[in-house]
Design an enzyme around this catalytic site. Structure first.
Site, mmCIF file in Angstrom:
data_model
loop_
_atom_site.group_PDB
_atom_site.id
_atom_site.type_symbol
_atom_site.label_atom_id
_atom_site.label_comp_id
_atom_site.label_asym_id
_atom_site.label_seq_id
_atom_site.Cartn_x
_atom_site.Cartn_y
_atom_site.Cartn_z
ATOM 1 N N LYS A 147 0.875 -1.188 0.000
ATOM 2 C CA LYS A 147 0.000 0.000 0.000
ATOM 3 C C LYS A 147 0.899 1.220 0.000
ATOM 4 O O LYS A 147 1.839 1.314 0.801
ATOM 5 C CB LYS A 147 -0.867 -0.023 1.267
ATOM 6 C CG LYS A 147 -1.781 1.155 1.405
ATOM 7 C CD LYS A 147 -3.211 0.796 1.019
ATOM 8 C CE LYS A 147 -4.055 2.013 0.711
ATOM 9 N NZ LYS A 147 -3.905 2.553 -0.648
ATOM 10 N N GLN B 84 7.504 3.813 3.710
ATOM 11 C CA GLN B 84 6.086 3.434 3.801
ATOM 12 C C GLN B 84 5.892 2.158 4.626
ATOM 13 O O GLN B 84 4.871 1.997 5.293
ATOM 14 C CB GLN B 84 5.529 3.243 2.378
ATOM 15 C CG GLN B 84 4.030 3.201 2.283
ATOM 16 C CD GLN B 84 3.394 4.585 2.233
ATOM 17 O OE1 GLN B 84 3.907 5.474 1.583
ATOM 18 N NE2 GLN B 84 2.283 4.767 2.915
ATOM 19 N N LYS C 85 5.724 3.346 8.243
ATOM 20 C CA LYS C 85 4.539 4.181 8.446
ATOM 21 C C LYS C 85 3.284 3.310 8.515
ATOM 22 O O LYS C 85 2.471 3.441 9.426
ATOM 23 C CB LYS C 85 4.413 5.168 7.274
ATOM 24 C CG LYS C 85 3.214 6.078 7.385
ATOM 25 C CD LYS C 85 2.963 6.839 6.103
ATOM 26 C CE LYS C 85 4.194 7.592 5.668
ATOM 27 N NZ LYS C 85 3.887 8.563 4.601
ATOM 28 N N LYS D 82 5.138 1.846 -3.218
ATOM 29 C CA LYS D 82 5.053 3.233 -3.726
ATOM 30 C C LYS D 82 5.227 3.182 -5.235
ATOM 31 O O LYS D 82 5.823 2.242 -5.755
ATOM 32 C CB LYS D 82 6.170 4.084 -3.109
ATOM 33 C CG LYS D 82 5.949 5.578 -3.231
ATOM 34 C CD LYS D 82 5.028 6.117 -2.164
ATOM 35 C CE LYS D 82 4.617 7.550 -2.450
ATOM 36 N NZ LYS D 82 3.841 8.118 -1.329
ATOM 37 N N ASP E 239 -0.642 10.800 -4.398
ATOM 38 C CA ASP E 239 0.506 11.466 -3.760
ATOM 39 C C ASP E 239 0.696 12.762 -4.553
ATOM 40 O O ASP E 239 -0.273 13.222 -5.190
ATOM 41 C CB ASP E 239 1.743 10.552 -3.807
ATOM 42 C CG ASP E 239 2.903 11.067 -2.948
ATOM 43 O OD1 ASP E 239 2.805 10.986 -1.721
ATOM 44 O OD2 ASP E 239 3.902 11.563 -3.502
ATOM 45 N N THR F 105 -4.771 13.291 5.685
ATOM 46 C CA THR F 105 -3.353 13.474 6.023
ATOM 47 C C THR F 105 -3.161 14.770 6.800
ATOM 48 O O THR F 105 -2.486 14.792 7.847
ATOM 49 C CB THR F 105 -2.487 13.451 4.749
ATOM 50 O OG1 THR F 105 -2.811 12.283 3.997
ATOM 51 C CG2 THR F 105 -1.009 13.429 5.102
HETATM 52 P P1 NDP Z 1 0.177 17.893 -3.809
HETATM 53 O O1 NDP Z 1 0.643 17.604 -5.193
HETATM 54 O O2 NDP Z 1 -1.273 18.031 -3.542
HETATM 55 O O3 NDP Z 1 0.896 19.214 -3.264
HETATM 56 C C1 NDP Z 1 2.280 19.321 -3.194
HETATM 57 C C2 NDP Z 1 2.618 20.755 -2.808
HETATM 58 O O4 NDP Z 1 4.023 20.853 -2.607
HETATM 59 C C3 NDP Z 1 2.272 21.756 -3.891
HETATM 60 O O5 NDP Z 1 1.975 23.001 -3.285
HETATM 61 C C4 NDP Z 1 3.560 21.835 -4.708
HETATM 62 O O6 NDP Z 1 3.711 23.047 -5.399
HETATM 63 C C5 NDP Z 1 4.602 21.714 -3.609
HETATM 64 N N1 NDP Z 1 5.805 21.064 -4.144
HETATM 65 C C6 NDP Z 1 5.898 19.845 -4.741
HETATM 66 N N2 NDP Z 1 7.151 19.601 -5.131
HETATM 67 C C7 NDP Z 1 7.856 20.692 -4.785
HETATM 68 C C8 NDP Z 1 9.211 21.046 -4.926
HETATM 69 N N3 NDP Z 1 10.098 20.211 -5.500
HETATM 70 N N4 NDP Z 1 9.598 22.261 -4.432
HETATM 71 C C9 NDP Z 1 8.713 23.086 -3.836
HETATM 72 N N5 NDP Z 1 7.414 22.804 -3.695
HETATM 73 C C10 NDP Z 1 6.986 21.635 -4.156
HETATM 74 O O7 NDP Z 1 0.821 16.738 -2.892
HETATM 75 P P2 NDP Z 1 0.397 16.273 -1.434
HETATM 76 O O8 NDP Z 1 -0.075 17.442 -0.642
HETATM 77 O O9 NDP Z 1 -0.460 15.082 -1.583
HETATM 78 O O10 NDP Z 1 1.806 15.744 -0.858
HETATM 79 C C11 NDP Z 1 2.714 16.603 -0.175
HETATM 80 C C12 NDP Z 1 3.702 15.753 0.604
HETATM 81 O O11 NDP Z 1 2.983 14.950 1.565
HETATM 82 C C13 NDP Z 1 4.538 14.762 -0.207
HETATM 83 O O12 NDP Z 1 5.797 14.606 0.412
HETATM 84 C C14 NDP Z 1 3.741 13.473 -0.062
HETATM 85 O O13 NDP Z 1 4.557 12.323 -0.280
HETATM 86 C C15 NDP Z 1 3.305 13.582 1.384
HETATM 87 N N6 NDP Z 1 2.157 12.771 1.746
HETATM 88 C C16 NDP Z 1 0.955 12.885 1.101
HETATM 89 C C17 NDP Z 1 -0.116 12.129 1.506
HETATM 90 C C18 NDP Z 1 -1.473 12.307 0.920
HETATM 91 O O14 NDP Z 1 -2.417 11.702 1.447
HETATM 92 N N7 NDP Z 1 -1.650 13.115 -0.127
HETATM 93 C C19 NDP Z 1 0.017 11.114 2.570
HETATM 94 C C20 NDP Z 1 1.293 11.136 3.250
HETATM 95 C C21 NDP Z 1 2.312 11.915 2.812
HETATM 96 P P3 NDP Z 1 3.401 23.079 -6.985
HETATM 97 O O15 NDP Z 1 1.928 22.884 -7.111
HETATM 98 O O16 NDP Z 1 3.881 24.402 -7.428
HETATM 99 O O17 NDP Z 1 4.190 21.929 -7.581
#
Ligand code: NDP
Length: 444
Positions: A90, A111, A114, A126, A166, A209
């Protein structure tokens, strides 16, 4: 040389040029030393750490798709099925140009622990692609998702491997992938989580999350003599995790004052307007400049800078390695008391060490952001039961899970003489359950 060091050297030698993967393995193995030493002879004989650090399988495939100009595009895609000792694989799917084998393996390895911490029966996996969804039309996104699933379907299934979203993969992408899976396999099963509510999705999964991060942060503060209400919170990111972390921070009486995307960041002294943030990011899929344009008191700055804002609590919710040593120094100088990771591995190793040594309460992502995968597992349960639970039911289970995670992490740290070291506590608590299951299942 200790068993832990031997295994780390082996991982580096066998997986050259994969820095994120090395970083994740080092962080986990270093903090497992005390737990390994108690049982080193048996673990070494069974090559338990070698088996744990080597994925069950790493699938790589080509995704060819046609863009709106009629041009064929080709991307790399991956699925790592890391460890299924305690349940089906998962873990999310990430679409981002930075995706490669190293990033997918680091995420898959983390993962495992976690998922174990959630207390639910889910193994570690993943996946993702270097496809960049930015600027693509809806039709292009659908074409990519369908081609991606046309290969991935061979390797997944409701009792085998259950991917989720993700970075770059939200409800829209999950919908297109689910449709293609169903079309090829002809079965209606819970093979993906994060689905839409009309076709098997769970209420509160979208929020899980971010909400879970705040439930855990509240418990962490409470158990250390503080309260979340009244605190100023700095958040990075403006995606799924960040948005719902900001929403729950407000609900719990705190004031979130920042958010960011890959182009720039917002400081809003009145507190982030969640409705406006959702409108800009979820509806218009626009840049944060549009947030600033609609909100007179908010300041937009291009580039990075969220961690320079004075705050009590910092929640990195964007991506890996986004909070560096110099950021940690700024946070400490500004009086920050807690850092909880909403993203996966957002804090660099030296920054983590600095925060811990400076007395900042630091909770790693594998514990703090586990609410997403936990609620995905609740979605799997609902799909198996062919039932849908209410928002309140899922949310209250989520809260219970996050509070439990905090206490199992806290207890493991105490039991191994590292009170307050939640990095060690999370790794040890997650590891022991998986190691016991692997041992019981023999040499496979
Ligand atoms: P989203 O794609 O919804 O959002 C990601 C955010 O981070 C956006 O604002 C994006 O900006 C910014 N971002 C991404 N890459 C970069 C970068 N290289 N430099 C600067 N800003 C960046 O993703 P999530 O919110 O789902 O995920 C965010 C984090 O949380 C990740 O690490 C993910 O693995 C982790 N996570 C997510 C879960 C989930 O349920 N969604 C569960 C557990 C962990 P922009 O739009 O400009 O790219």
């Amino acid at each position: 040389m200790s068993y832990v060091d031997e295994v780390y050297e082996r991982v580096v030698a066998q997986n050259p040029a994969q820095p994120e993967f090395h970083q994740a393995v080092k962080e986990v193995l270093d903090s497992l030393r005390a737990a390994i030493e108690r049982n080193e002879e048996a673990y070494r004989r069974d090559a338990l750490l070698e088996r744990l650090t080597t994925p069950d399988r790493m699938i790589q495939f080509r995704v060819a798709w046609v863009d709106d100009k009629g041009q064929v595009q080709v991307n790399n895609a991956y699925r790592v099925q890391y460890n299924n000792a305690i349940g089906p694989y998962k873990g999310g799917i990430r679409f981002h140009p930075s995706v490669n084998q190293s990033v997918i393996k680091f995420l898959g390895f983390e993962q495992i622990f976690k998922n174990s911490l959630t207390g639910l029966p889910i193994g570690g996996g993943k996946g993702g692609s270097d496809f960049d969804p930015k600027g693509k039309s809806d039709r292009e996104i659908m074409a990519f998702c369908q081609s991606f699933m046309t290969e991935l379907y061979k390797y997944i299934g409701a009792d085998v491997d259950v991917p989720a979203g993700d970075i770059g993969v939200g409800a829209r992408e999950i919908g297109y992938m689910y449709g293609q899976y169903k079309r090829i396999r002809g079965v209606y099963e819970g093979v993906l989580t994060g689905k839409g509510l009309s076709y098997g999705g769970s209420l509160a999964r979208k929020e899980a999350t971010g909400y879970g991060l705040l439930y855990l942060t509240e418990e962490l503060l409470k158990c250390n003599g503080h309260q979340l209400a009244g605190k100023t919170v700095a958040v990075s990111g403006a995606g799924n995790v960040a948005t719902y972390a900001i929403e729950k921070a407000w609900q719990l009486g705190a004031k979130p004052v920042t958010c960011s995307d890959s182009a720039g960041w917002i400081y809003d002294p009145e507190g982030i307007d969640v409705a406006l943030l959702k409108e800009v990011k979820e509806v218009r899929r626009a840049r944060l400049t549009e947030y600033a344009a609609a909100r007179p008191g908010a300041v937009y700055t291009s580039g990075k800078g969220v961690w320079s804002v004075k705050c009590d609590v910092a929640l990195p919710c964007a991506t890996q390695n986004e909070l560096h040593l110099e950021d940690a120094k700024l946070l400490v100088a500004n009086g920050c008391i807690a850092v909880c990771e909403g993203a996966n591995m957002p804090t660099t190793a030296d920054a983590t060490e600095y925060l811990q040594q400076s007395g900042v309460l630091f909770c790693p992502g594998k514990a703090a952001n586990a609410g997403g995968v936990a609620t995905s597992a609740l979605e799997m349960s609902q799909n198996s039961e062919r039932l849908s639970w209410s928002f309140e039911e899922v949310d209250s289970k989520l809260k219970g899970i996050m509070v439990n995670i905090f206490h199992s992490v806290d207890n493991a740290a105490r039991e191994y003489g590292m009170e307050g070291n939640y990095v060690a506590g999370a790794n040890i608590a997650g590891f022991l359950k998986v190691a016991n299951a692997m041992t019981a299942q023999g040499i496979v």
